[in-house]
Design a protein around this motif. Sequence first.
Motif, mmCIF file in Angstrom:
data_model
loop_
_atom_site.group_PDB
_atom_site.id
_atom_site.type_symbol
_atom_site.label_atom_id
_atom_site.label_comp_id
_atom_site.label_asym_id
_atom_site.label_seq_id
_atom_site.Cartn_x
_atom_site.Cartn_y
_atom_site.Cartn_z
ATOM 1 N N ASP B 336 0.775 -1.401 -0.038
ATOM 2 C CA ASP B 336 -0.018 -0.010 0.181
ATOM 3 C C ASP B 336 0.826 1.164 -0.076
ATOM 4 O OD1 ASP B 336 -1.800 2.138 0.529
ATOM 5 O OD2 ASP B 336 -2.589 1.035 2.240
ATOM 6 N N ALA B 337 1.151 1.931 -1.178
ATOM 7 C CA ALA B 337 2.068 2.981 -1.394
ATOM 8 C C ALA B 337 1.416 4.118 -0.753
ATOM 9 C CB ALA B 337 2.256 3.168 -2.777
ATOM 10 N N GLU B 338 0.265 4.319 -0.523
ATOM 11 C CA GLU B 338 -0.377 5.612 0.256
ATOM 12 C C GLU B 338 0.220 5.353 1.749
ATOM 13 O OE1 GLU B 338 -3.918 7.078 -1.000
ATOM 14 O OE2 GLU B 338 -4.063 8.280 0.695
ATOM 15 N N THR B 366 -8.425 3.016 -13.166
ATOM 16 C CA THR B 366 -8.755 1.623 -12.976
ATOM 17 C C THR B 366 -8.553 1.235 -11.362
ATOM 18 O OG1 THR B 366 -8.272 0.990 -14.999
ATOM 19 C CG2 THR B 366 -8.457 -1.082 -13.138
ATOM 20 N N PRO B 367 -9.506 1.174 -10.667
ATOM 21 C CA PRO B 367 -9.526 0.871 -9.254
ATOM 22 C C PRO B 367 -8.531 -0.283 -8.919
ATOM 23 C CG PRO B 367 -11.763 1.028 -9.979
ATOM 24 C CD PRO B 367 -11.060 1.189 -11.094
ATOM 25 N N GLY B 368 -7.543 -0.368 -7.788
ATOM 26 C CA GLY B 368 -6.647 -1.117 -7.766
ATOM 27 C C GLY B 368 -5.387 -0.934 -8.080
ATOM 28 N N LYS B 369 -5.497 -0.274 -9.487
ATOM 29 C CA LYS B 369 -4.062 -0.197 -10.183
ATOM 30 C C LYS B 369 -3.029 0.702 -9.341
ATOM 31 C CE LYS B 369 -4.708 -2.970 -13.699
ATOM 32 N NZ LYS B 369 -4.001 -4.079 -13.812
ATOM 33 N N GLY B 370 -1.813 0.512 -9.269
ATOM 34 C CA GLY B 370 -0.643 1.446 -8.842
ATOM 35 C C GLY B 370 -0.692 1.209 -7.373
ATOM 36 N N LYS B 371 -1.155 0.295 -6.822
ATOM 37 C CA LYS B 371 -1.268 0.556 -5.316
ATOM 38 C C LYS B 371 0.137 0.272 -4.806
ATOM 39 C CE LYS B 371 -4.184 -0.481 -2.458
ATOM 40 N NZ LYS B 371 -5.043 -0.828 -1.352
#
Lengths: 404, 404
Positions: B336-338, B366-371
């Motif tokens: 979780d990058a955030e 797109t939800p979930g991408k880049g997390k």
Amino acid sequence: MMKPLPVSDRLVTVPASPIRKLVPFADAAKKEGVKVYHFNIGDPDIETPEVMMEAVRAWDRNPIGYANSHGEAPLLTALNSYYHGLGFSFLETRDIQVTMGGSEAISWALFATCDTADEVIVFEPFYSNYNSYAIVHGVKLVPVLTTADTGFHLPAEAEIEKMITRKTKAILICTPNNPTGTVYTKEEMEMLVRIVKKHELFLLSDEVYREYAYDGRKQTSLLSYMEEIPDQAIMLDSLSKRYSVCGLRIGALVSRNTEIMQGVLHIGQGRLSAGLIDQLVAAKLSEVPQPFLDAIHAEFEKRRDVLYEGLRAIPGVVIPKPEGAFYTIVGLPIDDAEHFCQWLLTDFRDNNETFMLAPAAGFYATPGKGKNEVRIAYVLNTVAITRCVELLKKALEIYPKKTA
Amino acid sequence: MMKPLPVSDRLVTVPASPIRKLVPFADAAKKEGVKVYHFNIGDPDIETPEVMMEAVRAWDRNPIGYANSHGEAPLLTALNSYYHGLGFSFLETRDIQVTMGGSEAISWALFATCDTADEVIVFEPFYSNYNSYAIVHGVKLVPVLTTADTGFHLPAEAEIEKMITRKTKAILICTPNNPTGTVYTKEEMEMLVRIVKKHELFLLSDEVYREYAYDGRKQTSLLSYMEEIPDQAIMLDSLSKRYSVCGLRIGALVSRNTEIMQGVLHIGQGRLSAGLIDQLVAAKLSEVPQPFLDAIHAEFEKRRDVLYEGLRAIPGVVIPKPEGAFYTIVGLPIDDAEHFCQWLLTDFRDNNETFMLAPAAGFYATPGKGKNEVRIAYVLNTVAITRCVELLKKALEIYPKKTA
């Protein structure tokens, strides 16, 4: 491509500004060597305060990087102090969002309170750019007519209430008013507060001309009611006119509604920030000497007097005495003010001079209204205003389309 | 009021900027005396050209009045000369609309080409603020995924075409790309032109980082195709990064489509003008010495090298070699990058220093991408970048939520 690609339907409905659309004709006249007096736009000739000019010249921040999205701290602090000085000491900097001119504040207020096809009640004639922001955000402006015979004051409560529908989300006012110069009374403001409480609406108040009320009047700000209706009140402000810094593009949206403030901050983050130089120069507002502001007020009141006395002496001209701001809607003995304003720039010359006015139809939402009216911005000195009155008198005498 | 008045449905969907939303945590760390390196935002430390700084300090226009809605003549002329210098001598000043930063240009391009619920194809990850502008204008962004394994280059023509529906009005690209650093090849640009011709779409190209292409690459501008698809091509520009003047808020929308240009001028009139000081300072762009620009280019290429070599040596970090701009999307061995980015600001300290990154999820639709990704802006000098790499390595070693 055989045929041009269609642009969006909404793009073609954004109107040309009635204040600016005749500019090419003015430019053409100037190229011929004709002197053009600009009474079309609220861009005063008053000098910018020296403390702000000095702040520009003393610029040493390098690089000129992004500013804070909410607003640079010195500007937020200065604005907050200014509102406290007006007597609204309940305000905090978190209630203030710095905007790129009053324009952005108005635009965001419509977006924040309305979804597409929602309705906002406005009193026509109204500031023409409200039309642009409404179209950009798909909001329907529902006009309630005000007229010269009542000095463009508000109609009876029931007249306003009968325009409220299920789609109505807000009432948008401007006091002191652009384009009519009307300053709403305390009673009118209380009526509006009553209406928005009863019908659960937002009240948006454009108070860009706050300081410009004449004959001893004092503007009644929406801020006076912000503690009473904290969720519903949104005040829209600008430094442009108060400090004669129209080119700084600094305004503010002020509200105690935390959801509104969070939302507009997010929009603000999306456009990164208002200009860094503009914000830090504007922050000097707290150092502008009161005598400077008093002098501006006195100057505009004097201009109002000269314009009003001059115009009312011209046969067929209808002008209620403007109470504030530096505009007035003037009825003329002609059929088509747009044609007249264009003709002034293309054909009318007196001693190689002419003048530019804004046709008033663009300040109405109701088709056909304002066709024989112009908006005059008395932003030039009294010598120029006297000359403007003289030119208008001469122009009306020889204008070919003049109604008998 | 018993219950709070509901704000517009759309207001609450405007996202917080992933670039700026952690700023309060950074501010809190700074208040504790912690040094925070900012790699979250593309606000370079490069000095503004002296000729622009001098133009601020030499300011003598008083009052600071409204500027021209289209753009101040010296700025339009300077921009036009700049584009001519790039080889696009067919352009005229009427093809250029000055905007308040690239932000306003992007916003207007979406409004001008799309009605509510129309679709625009974007390649994700994409510049997060596109989401804000899309929501403000009710436009649906349709993402086409690009990935690290192809250096975030475009997918095959058919992959893009299959996303086109009856509602699709435009394809929006950014080259050199924010946030990936990818520079689209001539072949990719030609493919896009082919697609928009075949499907009668607009092609919107954000070219704010035009000059920043490395390893001998040269950006292929949409301007190269503007004579071929004059109705369809809209180029979006900004001076912010090229001249290190992010705080000036000056950009441009460039198109040969006269209907678009007239429409955006009307929107421009509605907001009156971009800042007068900003425009006239920006007009000095034609006097910025080429060695200054060459030095910036060399500096960013060096920073890219230091960052890339440093990061690829960290176990579990995924980073394709950035080709341009000054950003890169970096895959991290975390969930979780955030959370990680927030933890860096709230908990991680090394020698009383920490650093700020932008979580990448906000750059995807797109939800979930880049997390598990972050965007790094390499806008600080190589000493700071080296320290950033070191801090990231240490942080990943002790981060409690790290995936094994």
